[in-house]
Scaffold this active site. Sequence first.
Site, PDB file in Angstrom:
ATOM      1  N   PHE A  65      15.183   8.554   9.980  1.00 44.63           N
ATOM      2  CA  PHE A  65      15.823   8.704   8.864  1.00 44.63           C
ATOM      3  C   PHE A  65      15.892  10.097   8.280  1.00 44.63           C
ATOM      4  O   PHE A  65      14.535  10.471   7.966  1.00 44.63           O
ATOM      5  CB  PHE A  65      15.830   7.721   7.734  1.00 44.63           C
ATOM      6  CG  PHE A  65      16.605   6.311   7.962  1.00 44.63           C
ATOM      7  CD1 PHE A  65      15.844   5.600   8.993  1.00 44.63           C
ATOM      8  CD2 PHE A  65      17.677   5.867   7.462  1.00 44.63           C
ATOM      9  CE1 PHE A  65      16.475   4.395   9.445  1.00 44.63           C
ATOM     10  CE2 PHE A  65      18.430   4.893   7.842  1.00 44.63           C
ATOM     11  CZ  PHE A  65      17.697   3.940   8.753  1.00 44.63           C
ATOM     12  N   ALA A  66      16.790  11.028   8.154  1.00 46.53           N
ATOM     13  CA  ALA A  66      16.531  12.078   7.380  1.00 46.53           C
ATOM     14  C   ALA A  66      17.442  12.347   6.351  1.00 46.53           C
ATOM     15  O   ALA A  66      18.692  12.880   6.548  1.00 46.53           O
ATOM     16  CB  ALA A  66      16.508  13.296   8.497  1.00 46.53           C
ATOM     17  N   ARG A  69      16.475  15.937   1.160  1.00 46.95           N
ATOM     18  CA  ARG A  69      15.659  17.140   1.528  1.00 46.95           C
ATOM     19  C   ARG A  69      14.636  16.702   2.773  1.00 46.95           C
ATOM     20  O   ARG A  69      14.052  17.493   3.236  1.00 46.95           O
ATOM     21  CB  ARG A  69      15.081  17.364   0.332  1.00 46.95           C
ATOM     22  CG  ARG A  69      15.809  18.107  -0.896  1.00 46.95           C
ATOM     23  CD  ARG A  69      15.001  18.710  -2.097  1.00 46.95           C
ATOM     24  NE  ARG A  69      14.949  17.611  -3.018  1.00 46.95           N
ATOM     25  CZ  ARG A  69      14.352  17.545  -4.146  1.00 46.95           C
ATOM     26  NH1 ARG A  69      13.924  18.678  -4.691  1.00 46.95           N
ATOM     27  NH2 ARG A  69      14.451  16.555  -5.211  1.00 46.95           N
ATOM     28  N   GLU A 246       7.207  -1.467   3.404  1.00 47.69           N
ATOM     29  CA  GLU A 246       6.012  -1.840   3.933  1.00 47.69           C
ATOM     30  C   GLU A 246       5.447  -3.009   3.574  1.00 47.69           C
ATOM     31  O   GLU A 246       4.747  -3.632   4.615  1.00 47.69           O
ATOM     32  CB  GLU A 246       4.691  -0.608   3.750  1.00 47.69           C
ATOM     33  CG  GLU A 246       3.896  -0.598   4.501  1.00 47.69           C
ATOM     34  CD  GLU A 246       2.990   0.548   4.608  1.00 47.69           C
ATOM     35  OE1 GLU A 246       3.232   1.575   5.206  1.00 47.69           O
ATOM     36  OE2 GLU A 246       2.358   0.638   3.643  1.00 47.69           O
ATOM     37  N   LYS A 288       2.291  16.393   3.340  1.00 53.49           N
ATOM     38  CA  LYS A 288       3.079  15.820   2.187  1.00 53.49           C
ATOM     39  C   LYS A 288       3.647  16.885   1.338  1.00 53.49           C
ATOM     40  O   LYS A 288       2.605  17.674   0.881  1.00 53.49           O
ATOM     41  CB  LYS A 288       2.341  14.586   1.677  1.00 53.49           C
ATOM     42  CG  LYS A 288       2.309  13.186   2.186  1.00 53.49           C
ATOM     43  CD  LYS A 288       3.244  12.563   2.124  1.00 53.49           C
ATOM     44  CE  LYS A 288       3.533  11.309   2.844  1.00 53.49           C
ATOM     45  NZ  LYS A 288       4.912  10.514   2.835  1.00 53.49           N
ATOM     46  N   TYR A 290       5.021  15.931  -1.842  1.00 51.53           N
ATOM     47  CA  TYR A 290       5.629  15.178  -2.791  1.00 51.53           C
ATOM     48  C   TYR A 290       6.289  15.760  -4.059  1.00 51.53           C
ATOM     49  O   TYR A 290       7.105  15.527  -4.396  1.00 51.53           O
ATOM     50  CB  TYR A 290       4.521  14.158  -3.174  1.00 51.53           C
ATOM     51  CG  TYR A 290       4.279  12.982  -2.392  1.00 51.53           C
ATOM     52  CD1 TYR A 290       5.071  12.108  -1.683  1.00 51.53           C
ATOM     53  CD2 TYR A 290       2.851  12.640  -2.108  1.00 51.53           C
ATOM     54  CE1 TYR A 290       4.865  11.007  -1.087  1.00 51.53           C
ATOM     55  CE2 TYR A 290       2.505  11.715  -1.243  1.00 51.53           C
ATOM     56  CZ  TYR A 290       3.349  11.163  -0.748  1.00 51.53           C
ATOM     57  OH  TYR A 290       3.237   9.746   0.176  1.00 51.53           O
TER      58      TYR A 290
HETATM   59  C1  2GW Z   1      11.160   9.309   0.236  1.00 50.13           C
HETATM   60  C2  2GW Z   1      10.244   9.251  -1.052  1.00 50.13           C
HETATM   61  C3  2GW Z   1      10.207  10.011  -1.983  1.00 50.13           C
HETATM   62  C4  2GW Z   1      11.203  10.764  -2.092  1.00 50.13           C
HETATM   63  C5  2GW Z   1      12.045  11.037  -0.895  1.00 50.13           C
HETATM   64  C6  2GW Z   1      11.947  10.248   0.309  1.00 50.13           C
HETATM   65  C7  2GW Z   1      12.709  10.104   1.071  1.00 50.13           C
HETATM   66  C8  2GW Z   1      12.478   9.373   2.766  1.00 50.13           C
HETATM   67  C9  2GW Z   1      13.877  11.080   1.469  1.00 50.13           C
HETATM   68  O1  2GW Z   1      14.426  11.405   0.531  1.00 50.13           O
HETATM   69  N1  2GW Z   1      14.689  10.977   2.518  1.00 50.13           N
HETATM   70  C10 2GW Z   1      14.539  10.342   3.795  1.00 50.13           C
HETATM   71  O2  2GW Z   1      15.139  10.137   4.620  1.00 50.13           O
HETATM   72  N2  2GW Z   1      13.533   9.323   3.582  1.00 50.13           N
HETATM   73  C11 2GW Z   1      13.018   8.681   4.882  1.00 50.13           C
HETATM   74  O3  2GW Z   1      12.252   7.303   4.430  1.00 50.13           O
HETATM   75  C12 2GW Z   1      12.466   9.526   5.764  1.00 50.13           C
HETATM   76  O4  2GW Z   1      12.618   8.962   7.200  1.00 50.13           O
HETATM   77  C13 2GW Z   1      10.853   9.067   5.340  1.00 50.13           C
HETATM   78  O5  2GW Z   1       9.982   9.109   6.241  1.00 50.13           O
HETATM   79  C14 2GW Z   1      10.957   7.438   5.075  1.00 50.13           C
HETATM   80  C15 2GW Z   1       9.953   6.883   4.158  1.00 50.13           C
HETATM   81  O6  2GW Z   1       9.707   7.804   3.439  1.00 50.13           O
HETATM   82  P1  2GW Z   1       8.202   8.414   3.063  1.00 50.13           P
HETATM   83  O7  2GW Z   1       7.893   8.939   4.480  1.00 50.13           O
HETATM   84  O8  2GW Z   1       8.220   9.479   1.997  1.00 50.13           O
HETATM   85  O9  2GW Z   1       7.376   7.515   2.717  1.00 50.13           O
HETATM   86  P2  2GW Z   1       5.666   7.435   2.904  1.00 50.13           P
HETATM   87  O10 2GW Z   1       5.285   8.467   3.863  1.00 50.13           O
HETATM   88  O11 2GW Z   1       4.839   7.239   1.659  1.00 50.13           O
HETATM   89  O12 2GW Z   1       5.888   5.846   3.730  1.00 50.13           O
HETATM   90  C16 2GW Z   1       5.053   4.608   3.642  1.00 50.13           C
HETATM   91  O13 2GW Z   1       5.736   4.029   2.455  1.00 50.13           O
HETATM   92  C17 2GW Z   1       7.069   3.792   2.550  1.00 50.13           C
HETATM   93  C18 2GW Z   1       7.510   2.764   1.377  1.00 50.13           C
HETATM   94  O14 2GW Z   1       7.176   3.453   0.251  1.00 50.13           O
HETATM   95  C19 2GW Z   1       7.675   3.377   3.949  1.00 50.13           C
HETATM   96  O15 2GW Z   1       7.458   1.877   4.233  1.00 50.13           O
HETATM   97  C20 2GW Z   1       7.059   4.307   5.254  1.00 50.13           C
HETATM   98  O16 2GW Z   1       7.749   3.619   6.255  1.00 50.13           O
HETATM   99  C21 2GW Z   1       5.649   4.074   5.022  1.00 50.13           C
HETATM  100  O17 2GW Z   1       5.121   4.964   6.064  1.00 50.13           O
HETATM  101 MN    MN Z   2       6.285   8.782   5.665  1.00 52.20          MN
END
Ligand code: 2GW
Ligand code: MN
Length: 295
Positions: A65-66, A69, A246, A288, A290
């Site tokens: 997923f993308a 941003r 998760e 990250k 963030y």
């Molecule tokens: C996610 C959090 C904050 C702001 C934006 C997003 C976001 C995520 C976004 O704006 N657009 C998007 O496409 N995503 C998708 O969701 C993208 O594929 C991303 O890799 C995924 C999970 O978000 P991510 O990678 O920021 O979360 P992490 O790295 O803290 O992930 C762990 O925890 C998540 C739940 O909070 C999920 O379970 C994830 O699979 C975990 O690795």
């Molecule tokens: Mn992630």
Amino acid sequence: MDVCPLPYGRKLWDGTDGFLDLWARTDVQTCTYWGAPIIWEGMFDPSVFDQLHKEKSTRVALTVFAVGRYLDAYLLPFLMSAEQYFMVGLPVTYYVFTDYPEKIPSLKLGQGRTLEVIQVARENRWQDVSMMRMKTITDAIDGHIHHQCEYVFCFDVDQIFTGRFGSEALGDSVALLHSFYYHRPKMFYTYDHNPKSEAYMDKGDFYYHAAVFGGRWQKVRNLTEACYQGIMKDKENEVEALWHDESHLNKYLFLHKPTKVLSPEYCWSMFIGHRNDIRVHRLLWAQKQYNALRN
Ligand code: 2GW
Ligand code: MN
């Protein structure tokens, strides 16, 4: 079935996928108590697995997923590195889910590899962007993946392949050990501890990372559907699990044991620093951003 028999001989047949040598690594746990192998560098001969899956004409789907941003921030390096390292030699279909299909970069893919772009609505809360992937993946398996591929792997986009992520990782139901927790006592696992949530659990086997999971499409569909149901039930009850999807994934995998477990070599974080048991980096967390991306 990937469940290995009790370790009698030195070389083990893990069911369908090929030979795994559970004794090649004595510094780490290489088998779960229910008999699923935990895959570490040194335990397998990559060419044996590749040959086996070529003969079976195994096809693999990758979902990513993308949204918002995250598209500009992460997608291109993710896909370019997947071309170099993910299931090389097997037919692969990338399913890219985005709210902005026109912005998907064009990419010259290797032979037998294709990319499909599927538009998704943009959720208002980032927690929902992450959680609703479970629903979208279920729908994609029903609509496309099940008649195109035997296996499906689901990835976070904020990571980059840096080493072989190959057919040794294929199995019925495949889960990944979270790099932050694999060497920690269970009391540190960040399961959901709120009894009001469907994801509640007071004990478990491992802390799995939702950034990578996969398996045969039937098994993945069972997982994504169950997690989605749990997420929706929580919404009705006005609770949200600690780590969103998760937490639900961890609950599901406690109740439905994976048949193959990937070591943190399959998704390492450079922030942890050097560890002797991590012999290769196959996939690394991207830096990250963030502050820039979450606000
Ligand atoms: C996610 C959090 C904050 C702001 C934006 C997003 C976001 C995520 C976004 O704006 N657009 C998007 O496409 N995503 C998708 O969701 C993208 O594929 C991303 O890799 C995924 C999970 O978000 P991510 O990678 O920021 O979360 P992490 O790295 O803290 O992930 C762990 O925890 C998540 C739940 O909070 C999920 O379970 C994830 O699979 C975990 O690795
Ligand atoms: Mn992630």
